[in-house]
Design a protein around this motif. Structure first.
Motif, PDB file in Angstrom:
ATOM      1  N   GLY A  14       0.626  -1.118   0.081  1.00  0.00           N
ATOM      2  CA  GLY A  14      -0.043   0.077  -0.088  1.00  0.00           C
ATOM      3  C   GLY A  14       0.945   1.375  -0.119  1.00  0.00           C
ATOM      4  N   ASP A  15       2.025   1.179   0.398  1.00  0.00           N
ATOM      5  CA  ASP A  15       2.916   2.343   0.245  1.00  0.00           C
ATOM      6  C   ASP A  15       3.345   2.469  -1.252  1.00  0.00           C
ATOM      7  OD1 ASP A  15       3.179   2.463   2.983  1.00  0.00           O
ATOM      8  OD2 ASP A  15       5.189   1.614   3.171  1.00  0.00           O
ATOM      9  N   TYR A  16       4.058   3.585  -1.480  1.00  0.00           N
ATOM     10  CA  TYR A  16       4.470   3.811  -2.955  1.00  0.00           C
ATOM     11  C   TYR A  16       5.859   4.043  -3.024  1.00  0.00           C
ATOM     12  CZ  TYR A  16      -0.117   4.167  -5.193  1.00  0.00           C
ATOM     13  OH  TYR A  16      -1.442   3.963  -5.739  1.00  0.00           O
ATOM     14  N   LEU A  17       6.571   3.749  -4.184  1.00  0.00           N
ATOM     15  CA  LEU A  17       7.948   3.658  -4.367  1.00  0.00           C
ATOM     16  C   LEU A  17       8.257   4.075  -5.701  1.00  0.00           C
ATOM     17  CD1 LEU A  17      10.434   1.691  -2.547  1.00  0.00           C
ATOM     18  CD2 LEU A  17      10.604   1.575  -5.263  1.00  0.00           C
ATOM     19  N   LEU A  18       9.398   5.129  -5.599  1.00  0.00           N
ATOM     20  CA  LEU A  18       9.582   5.598  -7.003  1.00  0.00           C
ATOM     21  C   LEU A  18      11.299   5.624  -6.916  1.00  0.00           C
ATOM     22  CD1 LEU A  18       9.320   7.520  -9.439  1.00  0.00           C
ATOM     23  CD2 LEU A  18      10.003   9.153  -8.027  1.00  0.00           C
ATOM     24  N   ALA A  78       5.256   7.420  -8.869  1.00  0.00           N
ATOM     25  CA  ALA A  78       5.580   6.268  -7.983  1.00  0.00           C
ATOM     26  C   ALA A  78       4.657   4.932  -8.387  1.00  0.00           C
ATOM     27  CB  ALA A  78       5.432   6.531  -6.486  1.00  0.00           C
ATOM     28  N   ASP A  79       5.207   3.656  -8.104  1.00  0.00           N
ATOM     29  CA  ASP A  79       4.429   2.532  -8.093  1.00  0.00           C
ATOM     30  C   ASP A  79       4.081   2.063  -6.876  1.00  0.00           C
ATOM     31  OD1 ASP A  79       4.926   2.197 -11.084  1.00  0.00           O
ATOM     32  OD2 ASP A  79       7.027   1.725 -10.618  1.00  0.00           O
ATOM     33  N   ALA A 128      13.446  -7.105   0.046  1.00  0.00           N
ATOM     34  CA  ALA A 128      13.087  -6.764  -1.354  1.00  0.00           C
ATOM     35  C   ALA A 128      11.592  -6.327  -1.301  1.00  0.00           C
ATOM     36  CB  ALA A 128      12.917  -8.285  -2.012  1.00  0.00           C
ATOM     37  N   ILE A 129      11.459  -5.189  -1.940  1.00  0.00           N
ATOM     38  CA  ILE A 129      10.177  -4.603  -2.028  1.00  0.00           C
ATOM     39  C   ILE A 129       9.805  -4.543  -3.367  1.00  0.00           C
ATOM     40  CG2 ILE A 129       9.023  -2.255  -1.955  1.00  0.00           C
ATOM     41  CD1 ILE A 129      11.209  -1.217  -0.015  1.00  0.00           C
ATOM     42  N   LEU A 130       8.593  -5.357  -3.673  1.00  0.00           N
ATOM     43  CA  LEU A 130       8.096  -5.784  -5.049  1.00  0.00           C
ATOM     44  C   LEU A 130       6.983  -4.696  -5.367  1.00  0.00           C
ATOM     45  CD1 LEU A 130       7.560  -9.539  -4.574  1.00  0.00           C
ATOM     46  CD2 LEU A 130       9.745  -7.997  -5.457  1.00  0.00           C
ATOM     47  N   THR A 131       6.926  -4.117  -6.467  1.00  0.00           N
ATOM     48  CA  THR A 131       5.982  -3.256  -7.034  1.00  0.00           C
ATOM     49  C   THR A 131       5.121  -3.620  -8.252  1.00  0.00           C
ATOM     50  OG1 THR A 131       7.414  -1.894  -8.463  1.00  0.00           O
ATOM     51  CG2 THR A 131       7.524  -0.873  -5.909  1.00  0.00           C
ATOM     52  N   GLY A 132       4.169  -2.888  -8.143  1.00  0.00           N
ATOM     53  CA  GLY A 132       3.189  -3.315  -9.345  1.00  0.00           C
ATOM     54  C   GLY A 132       2.212  -2.195  -9.580  1.00  0.00           C
TER      55      GLY A 132
END
Length: 115
Positions: free
Chosen positions: A71-75, A89-90, A110-114
């Motif tokens: 639920g966080d966002y990462l760029l 951000a994803d 490991a932070i996986l984004t989608g």
């Protein structure tokens, strides 16, 4: 930071942490953007099949940052934008924890984004 992470996590990423929901279920928004040190790998963002679109991993980010959650966002890169969506951000889909096998100083994640 472990000595191994010191030489391997040399890229910067920005994370906006989800602040949750209020008593009515409305989103409370996101924290101010935080810089984390990391390394990363890109991947596919969407797979379209005969039954529709499937969400798949877009990016995998390796870091010692331990506060990331779904639920966080990462760029990958840097931004000072307060709105993670406007910044491009994803969404964080999953966080996996790995032991610091060699030094036992700080675990790796490991932070996986989608999308």
């Amino acid at each position: 930071m472990s000595s191994i992470a010191n030489w391997s996590y040399t890229a910067k990423a920005i994370i906006w942490r989800n602040l949750g929901k209020d008593e009515y279920g409305d989103p409370l928004g996101y924290s101010a953007p935080e810089v984390i040190m990391c390394d990363y790998e890109g991947g596919l963002s969407k797979r379209i099949g005969s039954l529709g679109a499937e969400i798949v991993v877009k990016n995998t980010v390796w870091t010692e940052f331990s506060l990331a959650n779904s639920g966080d966002y990462l760029l990958i890169g840097e931004s000072t934008d307060a709105d993670p969506v406007a910044a491009g951000a994803d969404e964080v889909r999953q966080v996996i924890r790995y032991a610091d096998t060699f030094e036992r100083v700080a675990d790796d994640f490991a932070i996986l984004t989608g999308v």
